[in-house]
Design a protein around this motif. Structure first.
Motif, PDB file in Angstrom:
ATOM      1  N   ARG A  56       0.807  -1.181  -0.033  1.00  0.00           N
ATOM      2  CA  ARG A  56       0.124  -0.078   0.092  1.00  0.00           C
ATOM      3  C   ARG A  56       0.855   1.327  -0.109  1.00  0.00           C
ATOM      4  O   ARG A  56       1.926   1.381   0.658  1.00  0.00           O
ATOM      5  CB  ARG A  56      -1.031  -0.114   1.158  1.00  0.00           C
ATOM      6  CG  ARG A  56      -2.117  -0.938   1.295  1.00  0.00           C
ATOM      7  CD  ARG A  56      -2.906  -0.914   2.460  1.00  0.00           C
ATOM      8  NE  ARG A  56      -4.172  -1.301   2.345  1.00  0.00           N
ATOM      9  CZ  ARG A  56      -5.439  -0.871   2.606  1.00  0.00           C
ATOM     10  NH1 ARG A  56      -5.510   0.409   2.838  1.00  0.00           N
ATOM     11  NH2 ARG A  56      -6.691  -1.158   2.409  1.00  0.00           N
ATOM     12  N   TRP A 100      -9.305   8.014   6.553  1.00  0.00           N
ATOM     13  CA  TRP A 100      -9.718   8.208   5.086  1.00  0.00           C
ATOM     14  C   TRP A 100      -8.582   7.742   4.521  1.00  0.00           C
ATOM     15  O   TRP A 100      -8.901   6.949   3.350  1.00  0.00           O
ATOM     16  CB  TRP A 100      -9.547   9.901   4.795  1.00  0.00           C
ATOM     17  CG  TRP A 100      -9.792  10.054   3.372  1.00  0.00           C
ATOM     18  CD1 TRP A 100     -10.775  10.083   2.465  1.00  0.00           C
ATOM     19  CD2 TRP A 100      -8.551  10.113   2.399  1.00  0.00           C
ATOM     20  NE1 TRP A 100     -10.467  10.078   1.165  1.00  0.00           N
ATOM     21  CE2 TRP A 100      -9.128  10.296   1.114  1.00  0.00           C
ATOM     22  CE3 TRP A 100      -7.194  10.401   2.697  1.00  0.00           C
ATOM     23  CZ2 TRP A 100      -8.154  10.370  -0.008  1.00  0.00           C
ATOM     24  CZ3 TRP A 100      -6.288  10.515   1.814  1.00  0.00           C
ATOM     25  CH2 TRP A 100      -6.880  10.535   0.337  1.00  0.00           C
ATOM     26  N   ALA A 101      -7.356   7.714   4.751  1.00  0.00           N
ATOM     27  CA  ALA A 101      -6.117   7.203   4.138  1.00  0.00           C
ATOM     28  C   ALA A 101      -6.352   5.448   4.071  1.00  0.00           C
ATOM     29  O   ALA A 101      -6.100   4.888   2.820  1.00  0.00           O
ATOM     30  CB  ALA A 101      -4.953   7.347   4.834  1.00  0.00           C
ATOM     31  N   LYS A 105      -9.199   3.677   4.390  1.00  0.00           N
ATOM     32  CA  LYS A 105     -10.372   3.558   3.470  1.00  0.00           C
ATOM     33  C   LYS A 105      -9.962   3.651   1.819  1.00  0.00           C
ATOM     34  O   LYS A 105     -10.623   2.946   0.874  1.00  0.00           O
ATOM     35  CB  LYS A 105     -11.557   4.685   3.601  1.00  0.00           C
ATOM     36  CG  LYS A 105     -12.325   4.319   4.708  1.00  0.00           C
ATOM     37  CD  LYS A 105     -13.402   5.668   4.841  1.00  0.00           C
ATOM     38  CE  LYS A 105     -14.087   5.514   6.119  1.00  0.00           C
ATOM     39  NZ  LYS A 105     -15.257   6.623   6.327  1.00  0.00           N
ATOM     40  N   ASN A 106      -8.994   4.214   1.603  1.00  0.00           N
ATOM     41  CA  ASN A 106      -8.703   4.435   0.086  1.00  0.00           C
ATOM     42  C   ASN A 106      -7.439   4.146  -0.010  1.00  0.00           C
ATOM     43  O   ASN A 106      -6.419   4.516  -1.151  1.00  0.00           O
ATOM     44  CB  ASN A 106      -8.562   6.105   0.116  1.00  0.00           C
ATOM     45  CG  ASN A 106     -10.079   6.747  -0.034  1.00  0.00           C
ATOM     46  OD1 ASN A 106     -10.542   6.696  -1.117  1.00  0.00           O
ATOM     47  ND2 ASN A 106     -10.602   7.326   1.020  1.00  0.00           N
ATOM     48  N   GLY A 107      -6.954   3.112   0.556  1.00  0.00           N
ATOM     49  CA  GLY A 107      -6.018   2.302   0.077  1.00  0.00           C
ATOM     50  C   GLY A 107      -4.685   2.498   0.659  1.00  0.00           C
ATOM     51  O   GLY A 107      -3.599   1.647   0.093  1.00  0.00           O
ATOM     52  N   ASN A 155     -12.657  12.888   5.199  1.00  0.00           N
ATOM     53  CA  ASN A 155     -13.247  11.674   5.810  1.00  0.00           C
ATOM     54  C   ASN A 155     -14.895  12.149   6.213  1.00  0.00           C
ATOM     55  O   ASN A 155     -15.581  11.326   6.732  1.00  0.00           O
ATOM     56  CB  ASN A 155     -12.746  11.116   7.101  1.00  0.00           C
ATOM     57  CG  ASN A 155     -13.229   9.858   7.325  1.00  0.00           C
ATOM     58  OD1 ASN A 155     -13.342   8.842   6.238  1.00  0.00           O
ATOM     59  ND2 ASN A 155     -13.468   9.368   8.410  1.00  0.00           N
ATOM     60  N   THR A 194     -15.863  15.675  -0.482  1.00  0.00           N
ATOM     61  CA  THR A 194     -14.338  15.103  -0.855  1.00  0.00           C
ATOM     62  C   THR A 194     -13.591  15.688  -1.918  1.00  0.00           C
ATOM     63  O   THR A 194     -12.887  15.263  -2.679  1.00  0.00           O
ATOM     64  CB  THR A 194     -14.553  13.809  -1.655  1.00  0.00           C
ATOM     65  OG1 THR A 194     -15.579  13.963  -2.830  1.00  0.00           O
ATOM     66  CG2 THR A 194     -15.533  12.526  -0.602  1.00  0.00           C
ATOM     67  N   THR A 237     -10.014  15.857  -1.100  1.00  0.00           N
ATOM     68  CA  THR A 237      -9.470  14.427  -1.126  1.00  0.00           C
ATOM     69  C   THR A 237      -9.663  13.697  -2.233  1.00  0.00           C
ATOM     70  O   THR A 237      -8.546  13.011  -2.955  1.00  0.00           O
ATOM     71  CB  THR A 237     -10.152  13.403  -0.091  1.00  0.00           C
ATOM     72  OG1 THR A 237     -11.519  13.709  -0.257  1.00  0.00           O
ATOM     73  CG2 THR A 237      -9.552  13.637   1.262  1.00  0.00           C
ATOM     74  N   ASP A 238     -10.517  14.117  -3.214  1.00  0.00           N
ATOM     75  CA  ASP A 238     -10.401  13.801  -4.820  1.00  0.00           C
ATOM     76  C   ASP A 238      -9.472  14.210  -5.441  1.00  0.00           C
ATOM     77  O   ASP A 238      -8.525  13.552  -6.344  1.00  0.00           O
ATOM     78  CB  ASP A 238     -11.639  14.328  -5.318  1.00  0.00           C
ATOM     79  CG  ASP A 238     -13.139  13.575  -5.105  1.00  0.00           C
ATOM     80  OD1 ASP A 238     -12.821  12.398  -4.420  1.00  0.00           O
ATOM     81  OD2 ASP A 238     -14.012  14.100  -5.443  1.00  0.00           O
ATOM     82  N   LEU A 262      -6.365  12.138  -4.487  1.00  0.00           N
ATOM     83  CA  LEU A 262      -6.142  10.749  -4.967  1.00  0.00           C
ATOM     84  C   LEU A 262      -5.842  11.035  -6.377  1.00  0.00           C
ATOM     85  O   LEU A 262      -5.019  10.041  -7.069  1.00  0.00           O
ATOM     86  CB  LEU A 262      -7.618  10.101  -5.062  1.00  0.00           C
ATOM     87  CG  LEU A 262      -8.054   9.441  -3.515  1.00  0.00           C
ATOM     88  CD1 LEU A 262      -9.480   9.356  -3.650  1.00  0.00           C
ATOM     89  CD2 LEU A 262      -6.978   8.453  -3.000  1.00  0.00           C
ATOM     90  N   LYS A 268      -2.531   9.279  -8.166  1.00  0.00           N
ATOM     91  CA  LYS A 268      -2.656   8.307  -9.426  1.00  0.00           C
ATOM     92  C   LYS A 268      -1.649   8.784 -10.211  1.00  0.00           C
ATOM     93  O   LYS A 268      -0.948   8.027 -11.170  1.00  0.00           O
ATOM     94  CB  LYS A 268      -3.886   8.339  -9.683  1.00  0.00           C
ATOM     95  CG  LYS A 268      -4.321   7.436 -10.886  1.00  0.00           C
ATOM     96  CD  LYS A 268      -5.692   7.431 -11.175  1.00  0.00           C
ATOM     97  CE  LYS A 268      -6.015   6.676 -12.424  1.00  0.00           C
ATOM     98  NZ  LYS A 268      -7.450   6.588 -12.854  1.00  0.00           N
TER      99      LYS A 268
END
Length: 313
Positions: free
Chosen positions: A89, A120-121, A123-125, A295, A299, A302-303, A306, A310
């Motif tokens: 991860r 939040w971290a 939950k999002n991998g 969280n 979002t 946080t979007d 991510l 990515k």
């Protein structure tokens, strides 16, 4: 007088350019944040967001608290992992704010902040790492950057056995913590891991050029009162040289100094051969809500995080 006050609140909400219908922020919170205006008020903002956050025990999460990453009393970090750990991860290290002279990785033992970012971290991998650091005035510049360096070194060595990928460590800081992140990234002399040991840096409400405006007392407590040192202590020159992916954030209701510094950062990075760094101006939020809202159903920040991670794969 009340009519003028009401019109001011409406104007503040309208200035964000976001209607209540299209915003993921609850309307009552948006109104109260607009009423607070451009202030840093952790207590008032926490009261708005605490009801939206879970309380311990957290379902599906395993936590190790107060692990030592260095010799100082405040060289401590918490690690958040899924109950069923899988390997590889990415890792998110969060560095809290507190005006250089205060703050902690958890505001109080009962507070959901900044556990909310760690939850939040997970939950999002990610594997989440929440660190604290030495404080001014006892420990002035560059103590914060040195502590970030020690934490990155510790995580690089220890995170694999907890499911994290030491080759995919991301730093995220808020306010004073964002400035410690920026100082670390921009000053390679602090690195304890090859090439800094991180894949990207996210800075939420930071000052990048200390010479752009007079410093306030908390900043002077950390950076010192001698303005002749501010150019060398600034992070902007080093951030313009680094090849590390960068993301900088401010918000509509942030203090003007942070908003102007985001604009300065964006303008400067856009002149690089590699092009503009990712910058985000969060609608409706203030200096504290930008991280207290993580969280929740909002979002918007946080979007972006991510997408940033990515893009750096």
């Amino acid at each position: 007088m009340r009519a003028k006050w009401a019109l001011a609140v409406v104007a503040a909400v309208a200035a964000t350019g976001v209607s209540a219908a299209e915003s993921p922020m609850p309307a009552d919170i948006a109104k109260k944040l607009a009423e607070l205006g451009r202030v840093i008020d952790p207590e008032a903002t926490a009261k708005l967001y605490a009801p939206l956050q879970p309380t311990e025990p957290y379902f599906g999460v395993r936590i190790e608290r107060d692990l030592k990453y260095g010799p100082a009393a405040r060289n401590l970090l918490d690690i958040f992992m899924p109950q069923n750990v899988t390997s590889g991860r990415p890792v998110l290290i969060f560095v809290h704010g507190g005006a250089f002279i205060g703050g902690n990785k958890r505001r109080t033992p009962e507070s959901p902040f900044y556990d909310n970012i760690m939850l939040w971290a997970v939950k999002n991998g990610f594997i989440g790492v929440n660190m604290t650091y030495r404080l001014a005035p006892q420990f002035p510049w560059p103590a914060g950057a040195e502590d970030v360096a020690s934490a990155v070194e510790w995580v690089s060595k220890e995170i694999a056995e907890r499911g994290g990928d030491p080759q995919r460590i991301y730093l995220m800081g808020h306010s004073a913590g964002a400035m410690h992140v920026a100082s670390y990234v921009s000053h390679p002399e602090f690195y304890k891991v090859k090439n800094g040991g991180v894949r990207g840096a996210i800075m939420v409400s930071a000052l990048y050029d200390l010479t752009a405006a007079p410093l306030n007392d908390p900043e002077k407590a950390y950076f010192g009162g001698d303005a002749s040192h501010y150019a060398s202590e600034s992070s902007l020159p080093g951030l313009l040289k680094t090849t590390l992916p960068l993301m900088a954030v401010s918000s509509d209701l942030d203090l003007q100094g942070f908003v102007k510094q985001l604009e300065l950062f964006k303008e400067a990075t856009c002149k690089r051969p590699s092009g503009c760094a990712r910058t985000v101006m969060l609608p409706q939020h203030n200096h504290m809500s930008e991280v207290y809202s993580i969280n929740t159903a909002d979002t918007r920040l946080t979007d972006q995080i991510l997408e940033f991670v990515k893009a750096g794969k």
